[in-house]
Design a protein around this motif. Structure first.
Motif, PDB file in Angstrom:
ATOM      1  N   UNK A   1       9.296  23.952   5.205  1.00  0.00           N
ATOM      2  CA  UNK A   1      10.102  24.835   6.052  1.00  0.00           C
ATOM      3  C   UNK A   1      10.727  25.912   5.181  1.00  0.00           C
ATOM      4  N   UNK A   2      10.980  27.051   5.788  1.00  0.00           N
ATOM      5  CA  UNK A   2      11.563  28.190   5.073  1.00  0.00           C
ATOM      6  C   UNK A   2      13.011  28.379   5.497  1.00  0.00           C
ATOM      7  N   UNK A  62      10.136  26.016  10.603  1.00  0.00           N
ATOM      8  CA  UNK A  62       9.200  24.963  10.214  1.00  0.00           C
ATOM      9  C   UNK A  62       7.773  25.500  10.243  1.00  0.00           C
ATOM     10  N   UNK A  63       7.081  25.361   9.133  1.00  0.00           N
ATOM     11  CA  UNK A  63       5.699  25.807   9.034  1.00  0.00           C
ATOM     12  C   UNK A  63       4.717  24.681   9.310  1.00  0.00           C
ATOM     13  N   UNK A  64       5.230  23.483   9.563  1.00  0.00           N
ATOM     14  CA  UNK A  64       4.397  22.327   9.871  1.00  0.00           C
ATOM     15  C   UNK A  64       5.146  21.453  10.862  1.00  0.00           C
ATOM     16  N   UNK A  91      11.218  15.951  17.874  1.00  0.00           N
ATOM     17  CA  UNK A  91       9.956  16.462  17.330  1.00  0.00           C
ATOM     18  C   UNK A  91      10.019  17.991  17.268  1.00  0.00           C
ATOM     19  N   UNK A  92       9.556  18.533  16.140  1.00  0.00           N
ATOM     20  CA  UNK A  92       9.531  19.977  15.934  1.00  0.00           C
ATOM     21  C   UNK A  92       8.089  20.411  15.737  1.00  0.00           C
ATOM     22  N   UNK A  93       7.668  21.457  16.422  1.00  0.00           N
ATOM     23  CA  UNK A  93       6.316  21.977  16.275  1.00  0.00           C
ATOM     24  C   UNK A  93       6.291  23.057  15.198  1.00  0.00           C
ATOM     25  N   UNK A  94       5.111  23.242  14.603  1.00  0.00           N
ATOM     26  CA  UNK A  94       4.959  24.294  13.602  1.00  0.00           C
ATOM     27  C   UNK A  94       5.299  25.646  14.236  1.00  0.00           C
ATOM     28  N   UNK A  95       6.090  26.450  13.514  1.00  0.00           N
ATOM     29  CA  UNK A  95       6.487  27.759  13.994  1.00  0.00           C
ATOM     30  C   UNK A  95       7.836  27.789  14.674  1.00  0.00           C
ATOM     31  N   UNK A  96       8.419  26.620  14.960  1.00  0.00           N
ATOM     32  CA  UNK A  96       9.723  26.607  15.609  1.00  0.00           C
ATOM     33  C   UNK A  96      10.842  26.826  14.593  1.00  0.00           C
ATOM     34  N   UNK A  97      11.981  27.317  15.095  1.00  0.00           N
ATOM     35  CA  UNK A  97      13.138  27.607  14.240  1.00  0.00           C
ATOM     36  C   UNK A  97      14.331  26.774  14.688  1.00  0.00           C
ATOM     37  N   UNK A  98      14.905  26.066  13.737  1.00  0.00           N
ATOM     38  CA  UNK A  98      16.144  25.323  13.956  1.00  0.00           C
ATOM     39  C   UNK A  98      17.300  26.194  13.484  1.00  0.00           C
ATOM     40  N   UNK A 148      11.286  24.419   1.484  1.00  0.00           N
ATOM     41  CA  UNK A 148      11.492  22.990   1.282  1.00  0.00           C
ATOM     42  C   UNK A 148      10.285  22.224   1.815  1.00  0.00           C
ATOM     43  N   UNK A 149       9.930  21.169   1.115  1.00  0.00           N
ATOM     44  CA  UNK A 149       8.816  20.335   1.555  1.00  0.00           C
ATOM     45  C   UNK A 149       9.280  18.888   1.634  1.00  0.00           C
ATOM     46  N   UNK A 150       8.555  18.084   2.379  1.00  0.00           N
ATOM     47  CA  UNK A 150       8.897  16.682   2.517  1.00  0.00           C
ATOM     48  C   UNK A 150       7.696  15.821   2.173  1.00  0.00           C
TER      49      UNK A 150
END
Length: 312
Positions: A1-2, A62-64, A91-98, A148-150
């Motif tokens: 995520x960025x 989130x990019x993933x 659940x968060x989809x790729x491309x969504x913004x928190x 950031x990656x997980x």
């Protein structure tokens, strides 16, 4: 995520490090209850690294796909503009913004991502130590543009279960903190400290929270340094008590007449400037009972969620 917006003071934290014998603070997420429940909700071990949010949260793209949970102070949060519920897995989809904004009460929350965030590990922990400049994301708070990656984790649907509200860390504006006396406590100090409420001052961070009202401080010019632990109440020469938090130094020379019992440590994370604090002395048996009851309830919640993720 960025990281689109870093927030006021967002850092990577986990359960902290066991290196106090080396003079290194334990650190870790200040609200251990929020950390454990947020991780349990997404199927992580309780000590997995996540993000600690302070007063004003970040905006993250989130990019993933991911599974997240946000626990702690009641921050206002949205996912692509829709309200994000706290204290549950989402659940968060790729491309969504928190987008996490502020909180009307309390100070800190913990954002967990299934798989746990990856960061710089020092002395067995990824907790960020800002003053030493290590751990987490290069030993600093988040900045815009960080990525950031997980860790790897099997995909899983979000559980419908949520922790009982009684497990949530209480937030202000009024706090009753149970304490135990130390050999530094005198009858005069007991009367001053375990009586009228104190006000949390603006001088509050992860090292400690200074209280506004002063009490008569004992004069001990040749006092030696003694070990410090989170929850200790220090009395500097100006008489304004300081409640120590996870990033406090491992030793100091101020008198320390009281220590907050371990069961109330999560509440220390939510001490907000302007909140009112009262100290109540309790017996050792009562302190143990409170800790055992809290631990039993947390483990029951963690076990129930672990069974959810273990089912075929």
């Amino acid at each position: 995520m960025e990281v689109l917006r870093p927030g006021l003071h967002t850092t990577v934290q986990d359960a902290g490090r066991r290196a106090r014998a080396l003079g290194v603070p334990g650190g870790g997420a200040a609200d251990g209850t929020a950390r454990r429940l947020a991780n349990a909700l997404v199927g992580n071990p309780g000590a997995a690294p996540g993000l600690e949010l302070t007063l004003l949260g970040p905006a993250l793209r989130f990019d993933a796909p991911a599974l997240i949970s946000l626990c702690g102070a009641p921050f206002a949060a949205t996912l692509d503009g829709a309200p994000l519920p706290l204290w549950r897995a989402v659940a968060v989809a790729a491309g969504q913004t928190l987008d996490v904004r502020g909180a009307p009460a309390g100070v800190r929350a913990f954002l967990a991502v299934r798989g746990g965030l990856l960061g710089q590990e020092v002395f067995g922990s990824c907790a960020t130590d800002l003053r030493s400049g290590f751990g987490g994301l290069a030993g600093r708070a988040l900045r815009a543009g960080d990525r950031l990656i997980w860790g790897p984790a099997l995909p899983a649907p979000a559980p419908r279960a949520v922790p009982a509200p009684g497990l949530h860390t209480p937030v202000g504006p009024h706090h009753r903190l149970r304490v135990r006396p130390t050999p530094d406590l005198t009858p005069a100090l007991a009367a001053s400290l375990c009586g009228p409420p104190f006000t949390v001052s603006a001088q509050a961070d992860r090292m400690g929270a200074r209280l506004s009202e002063a009490v008569p401080a004992p004069h001990e010019p040749a006092r030696p340094s003694v070990p410090n632990v989170p929850g200790l109440l220090q009395l500097p020469p100006d008489g304004r008590p300081i409640v120590l938090l996870p990033d406090a130094g491992t030793h100091g020379g101020y008198p320390t007449p009281l220590v907050v019992i371990q069961a109330d440590h999560p509440r220390l994370a939510q001490l907000r400037p302007g909140d009112r604090v009262q100290f109540e002395e309790v017996s050792l048996a009562a302190a143990r009972h409170a800790l055992l009851a809290q631990e039993r309830a947390l483990r029951q919640a963690e076990t129930a969620l672990r069974h959810w993720y273990a089912r075929p």
